[in-house]
Write an enzyme that holds these catalytic residues in place. Structure first.
Site, mmCIF file in Angstrom:
data_model
loop_
_atom_site.group_PDB
_atom_site.id
_atom_site.type_symbol
_atom_site.label_atom_id
_atom_site.label_comp_id
_atom_site.label_asym_id
_atom_site.label_seq_id
_atom_site.Cartn_x
_atom_site.Cartn_y
_atom_site.Cartn_z
ATOM 1 N N ILE A 2 0.840 -1.209 0.000
ATOM 2 C CA ILE A 2 0.000 0.000 0.000
ATOM 3 C C ILE A 2 0.874 1.258 0.000
ATOM 4 O O ILE A 2 0.603 2.222 -0.720
ATOM 5 C CB ILE A 2 -0.974 -0.007 1.198
ATOM 6 C CG1 ILE A 2 -1.917 -1.217 1.096
ATOM 7 C CG2 ILE A 2 -1.778 1.290 1.252
ATOM 8 C CD1 ILE A 2 -2.764 -1.473 2.334
ATOM 9 N N CYS A 24 2.836 1.130 7.838
ATOM 10 C CA CYS A 24 3.539 -0.010 8.432
ATOM 11 C C CYS A 24 2.523 -0.835 9.232
ATOM 12 O O CYS A 24 1.462 -0.328 9.596
ATOM 13 C CB CYS A 24 4.670 0.475 9.339
ATOM 14 S SG CYS A 24 4.129 1.640 10.583
ATOM 15 N N PRO A 25 2.829 -2.110 9.494
ATOM 16 C CA PRO A 25 1.906 -2.889 10.323
ATOM 17 C C PRO A 25 1.979 -2.443 11.777
ATOM 18 O O PRO A 25 2.934 -1.761 12.176
ATOM 19 C CB PRO A 25 2.422 -4.325 10.170
ATOM 20 C CG PRO A 25 3.836 -4.204 9.738
ATOM 21 C CD PRO A 25 4.003 -2.890 9.058
ATOM 22 N N SER A 54 -3.689 2.853 8.275
ATOM 23 C CA SER A 54 -3.128 1.537 8.625
ATOM 24 C C SER A 54 -3.809 0.956 9.865
ATOM 25 O O SER A 54 -4.760 0.178 9.729
ATOM 26 C CB SER A 54 -1.613 1.639 8.793
ATOM 27 O OG SER A 54 -1.078 0.355 8.975
ATOM 28 N N ARG A 55 -3.358 1.331 11.043
ATOM 29 C CA ARG A 55 -3.982 0.851 12.282
ATOM 30 C C ARG A 55 -3.984 1.984 13.297
ATOM 31 O O ARG A 55 -2.958 2.675 13.462
ATOM 32 C CB ARG A 55 -3.221 -0.356 12.853
ATOM 33 C CG ARG A 55 -3.439 -1.655 12.088
ATOM 34 C CD ARG A 55 -4.866 -2.188 12.260
ATOM 35 N NE ARG A 55 -5.130 -3.384 11.477
ATOM 36 C CZ ARG A 55 -5.719 -3.430 10.282
ATOM 37 N NH1 ARG A 55 -6.102 -2.309 9.691
ATOM 38 N NH2 ARG A 55 -5.935 -4.577 9.672
ATOM 39 N N ASP A 72 -8.586 6.808 8.955
ATOM 40 C CA ASP A 72 -9.631 5.823 8.634
ATOM 41 C C ASP A 72 -9.706 4.765 9.722
ATOM 42 O O ASP A 72 -10.584 3.906 9.690
ATOM 43 C CB ASP A 72 -9.289 5.168 7.287
ATOM 44 C CG ASP A 72 -10.376 4.224 6.806
ATOM 45 O OD1 ASP A 72 -11.554 4.641 6.793
ATOM 46 O OD2 ASP A 72 -10.060 3.068 6.453
ATOM 47 N N GLU A 130 -12.143 0.381 17.846
ATOM 48 C CA GLU A 130 -13.202 0.448 16.826
ATOM 49 C C GLU A 130 -14.346 -0.485 17.183
ATOM 50 O O GLU A 130 -14.082 -1.612 17.611
ATOM 51 C CB GLU A 130 -12.612 0.076 15.458
ATOM 52 C CG GLU A 130 -11.556 1.087 15.008
ATOM 53 C CD GLU A 130 -10.824 0.679 13.729
ATOM 54 O OE1 GLU A 130 -11.099 -0.396 13.174
ATOM 55 O OE2 GLU A 130 -9.956 1.450 13.319
ATOM 56 N N HIS A 157 -13.251 3.179 9.046
ATOM 57 C CA HIS A 157 -12.501 1.996 8.556
ATOM 58 C C HIS A 157 -13.090 1.478 7.229
ATOM 59 O O HIS A 157 -13.495 0.315 7.132
ATOM 60 C CB HIS A 157 -12.490 0.891 9.628
ATOM 61 C CG HIS A 157 -11.319 -0.040 9.477
ATOM 62 N ND1 HIS A 157 -10.636 -0.583 10.526
ATOM 63 C CD2 HIS A 157 -10.718 -0.535 8.359
ATOM 64 C CE1 HIS A 157 -9.661 -1.363 10.086
ATOM 65 N NE2 HIS A 157 -9.694 -1.351 8.764
HETATM 66 P P1 NAD Z 1 2.804 -4.858 3.551
HETATM 67 O O1 NAD Z 1 3.206 -5.996 4.428
HETATM 68 O O2 NAD Z 1 2.859 -5.039 2.063
HETATM 69 O O3 NAD Z 1 3.675 -3.561 3.897
HETATM 70 C C1 NAD Z 1 4.069 -3.193 5.190
HETATM 71 C C2 NAD Z 1 5.505 -2.680 5.088
HETATM 72 O O4 NAD Z 1 5.886 -2.174 6.365
HETATM 73 C C3 NAD Z 1 6.514 -3.769 4.705
HETATM 74 O O5 NAD Z 1 7.293 -3.316 3.607
HETATM 75 C C4 NAD Z 1 7.368 -3.938 5.956
HETATM 76 O O6 NAD Z 1 8.727 -4.233 5.656
HETATM 77 C C5 NAD Z 1 7.244 -2.551 6.568
HETATM 78 N N1 NAD Z 1 7.550 -2.550 7.998
HETATM 79 C C6 NAD Z 1 7.418 -3.535 8.904
HETATM 80 N N2 NAD Z 1 7.817 -3.117 10.120
HETATM 81 C C7 NAD Z 1 8.200 -1.841 9.966
HETATM 82 C C8 NAD Z 1 8.712 -0.860 10.853
HETATM 83 N N3 NAD Z 1 8.916 -1.152 12.148
HETATM 84 N N4 NAD Z 1 8.985 0.358 10.364
HETATM 85 C C9 NAD Z 1 8.784 0.651 9.050
HETATM 86 N N5 NAD Z 1 8.325 -0.247 8.157
HETATM 87 C C10 NAD Z 1 8.032 -1.466 8.615
HETATM 88 O O7 NAD Z 1 1.337 -4.467 4.017
HETATM 89 P P2 NAD Z 1 0.270 -3.624 3.179
HETATM 90 O O8 NAD Z 1 -0.592 -4.551 2.393
HETATM 91 O O9 NAD Z 1 0.955 -2.489 2.509
HETATM 92 O O10 NAD Z 1 -0.628 -3.071 4.384
HETATM 93 C C11 NAD Z 1 -0.127 -2.046 5.258
HETATM 94 C C12 NAD Z 1 -1.069 -1.860 6.421
HETATM 95 O O11 NAD Z 1 -2.317 -1.340 5.940
HETATM 96 C C13 NAD Z 1 -1.466 -3.162 7.125
HETATM 97 O O12 NAD Z 1 -0.584 -3.436 8.185
HETATM 98 C C14 NAD Z 1 -2.855 -2.902 7.617
HETATM 99 O O13 NAD Z 1 -2.785 -2.555 8.978
HETATM 100 C C15 NAD Z 1 -3.333 -1.695 6.842
HETATM 101 N N6 NAD Z 1 -4.585 -1.920 6.094
HETATM 102 C C16 NAD Z 1 -5.636 -1.097 6.342
HETATM 103 C C17 NAD Z 1 -6.828 -1.247 5.647
HETATM 104 C C18 NAD Z 1 -8.009 -0.342 5.883
HETATM 105 O O14 NAD Z 1 -9.131 -0.685 5.488
HETATM 106 N N7 NAD Z 1 -7.845 0.821 6.489
HETATM 107 C C19 NAD Z 1 -6.935 -2.261 4.678
HETATM 108 C C20 NAD Z 1 -5.826 -3.079 4.430
HETATM 109 C C21 NAD Z 1 -4.653 -2.896 5.147
#
Ligand code: NAD
Length: 318
Positions: free
Chosen positions: A157, A207-208, A235-236, A260, A265, A284
């Site tokens: 993302i 980030c997660p 993200s979260r 979001d 939640e 969300h």
């Molecule tokens: P992804 O795993 O592809 O990307 C996450 C990136 O964060 C990875 O490249 C990882 O190396 C990096 N990372 C891990 N730990 C880190 C740290 N300490 N510091 C910096 N970077 C770090 O995941 P994604 O598919 O891009 O999703 C990202 C986040 O989006 C998810 O964790 C989820 O919480 C959130 N999300 C939200 C919704 C929503 O509806 N709002 C929907 C889907 C996902």
């Protein structure tokens, strides 16, 4: 073979079809299931799908479930260790809504830049019809081109949001645990977290949620940011210390925020962000465009089909 979906409503409130699953077994779908009804509703089903309903060791011990399909990416609602001990396979949906979530980043950011909702409401209240000038605006308007977007977590993302930012003429600074230097270019480079925090006009979180990222936006990191920074979180919720963000919005240190996701939640009535200045909060929904949910449904069906064919896919506790 019986298939039970315990909380299907958010994935399919009525605009999608469960047909794919129906073809694979005797399907029962519940919109929502309270904790005290989980065991009864699972009954003697071997296939279980859940989105946010918690599946504990106790539940697994009292049912005959053999396969759990999680209708989401995150599977923390399942006791995966207990499932593994009992030989129950758990699958998830690793990716389905990357483009939707990245688009939502810009829905929030563009609202902050142009206040489309507030201007539309003002026009419909008659404010335009009463003006002498041909135009008026009620909030500062912001052009993104030339500004710097800092992206924390440059995964699926984050990268997609980075591409959109560059299409808007922004420069991108990214921070990732393992930076892939091949992604760098004239308008995108990896930096350390400190530089990103200090140099960005807009900061977007991707980030997660981990122990190391919880509260990454707090009063100390905000103090180092540019005055008037914009913060976006799709993200979260717990990545942000909400009291600290609310205080920074109210003081003007942070110009605006778009979130979001929040720490608890559905949002609690006393969440400090609800009364903060210049914040846009959505419930969300970044994952929820129909195209994303349809993709999620199709992957859930394919996950089950591959399990039934003896070649389980997207297993998280194998
Ligand atoms: P992804 O795993 O592809 O990307 C996450 C990136 O964060 C990875 O490249 C990882 O190396 C990096 N990372 C891990 N730990 C880190 C740290 N300490 N510091 C910096 N970077 C770090 O995941 P994604 O598919 O891009 O999703 C990202 C986040 O989006 C998810 O964790 C989820 O919480 C959130 N999300 C939200 C919704 C929503 O509806 N709002 C929907 C889907 C996902």
């Amino acid at each position: 073979m019986k298939i039970v979906v315990l909380d299907g409503y958010t994935l399919n409130p009525g605009d999608l079809t469960w047909e794919g699953m129906e073809k694979l077994g005797e399907l029962t779908v519940y919109d929502r299931t309270p904790e005290d009804k989980v065991i009864e509703r699972i009954g003697d089903a071997e296939i279980l799908f859940v989105n946010k309903v918690k599946i504990t060791r106790e539940i697994l011990e009292q049912t005959k479930v053999k396969y759990i399909g999680v209708l989401a990416t995150g599977y923390n609602v399942i006791d995966v260790d207990a499932a593994k001990e009992k030989g129950i396979l758990v699958s998830n949906i690793p990716t389905y809504g990357t483009a939707s979530v990245a688009q939502m980043v810009f829905a929030l950011l563009l609202e902050i830049c142009h206040h489309v909702g507030a201007h539309d409401a003002a026009v419909k209240r008659g404010e335009w019809a009463n003006k002498t000038d041909f135009c008026f605006w009620k909030h500062p308007l912001i052009e993104l081109a030339g500004k710097t977007m800092g992206i924390i977590g440059y995964g699926r993302i984050g990268q997609n949001a980075g591409q959109l930012a560059q299409a808007f003429g922004m420069k991108v600074l990214a921070y990732n645990r393992n930076p892939d230097k091949a992604l760098e270019g004239d308008t995108m480079k990896f930096v350390d977290l400190e530089e990103l925090i200090c140099e960005s006009d807009v900061i977007s979180l991707h980030c997660p949620l981990l122990d190391s990222t919880k509260g990454i936006i707090n009063k100390n990191s905000i103090a180092k940011m540019k005055h008037g920074v914009i913060i976006i979180n799709t993200s979260r919720g717990p990545l942000i210390v909400e009291e600290d963000l609310a205080a920074a919005l109210n003081s003007g240190k942070v110009y605006a925020a778009g979130v979001d996701v929040v720490s608890v939640e559905p949002i609690e009535e006393n969440n400090p962000l609800l009364k903060a200045k210049n914040i846009f909060i959505t419930p969300h929904i970044a994952w929820a465009p129909i195209e994303s949910r349809e993709r999620l449904m199709n992957i859930a069906v394919e996950n089950l089909r591959s399990y039934l064919n003896g070649k389980p896919d997207n297993i998280v506790n194998g």
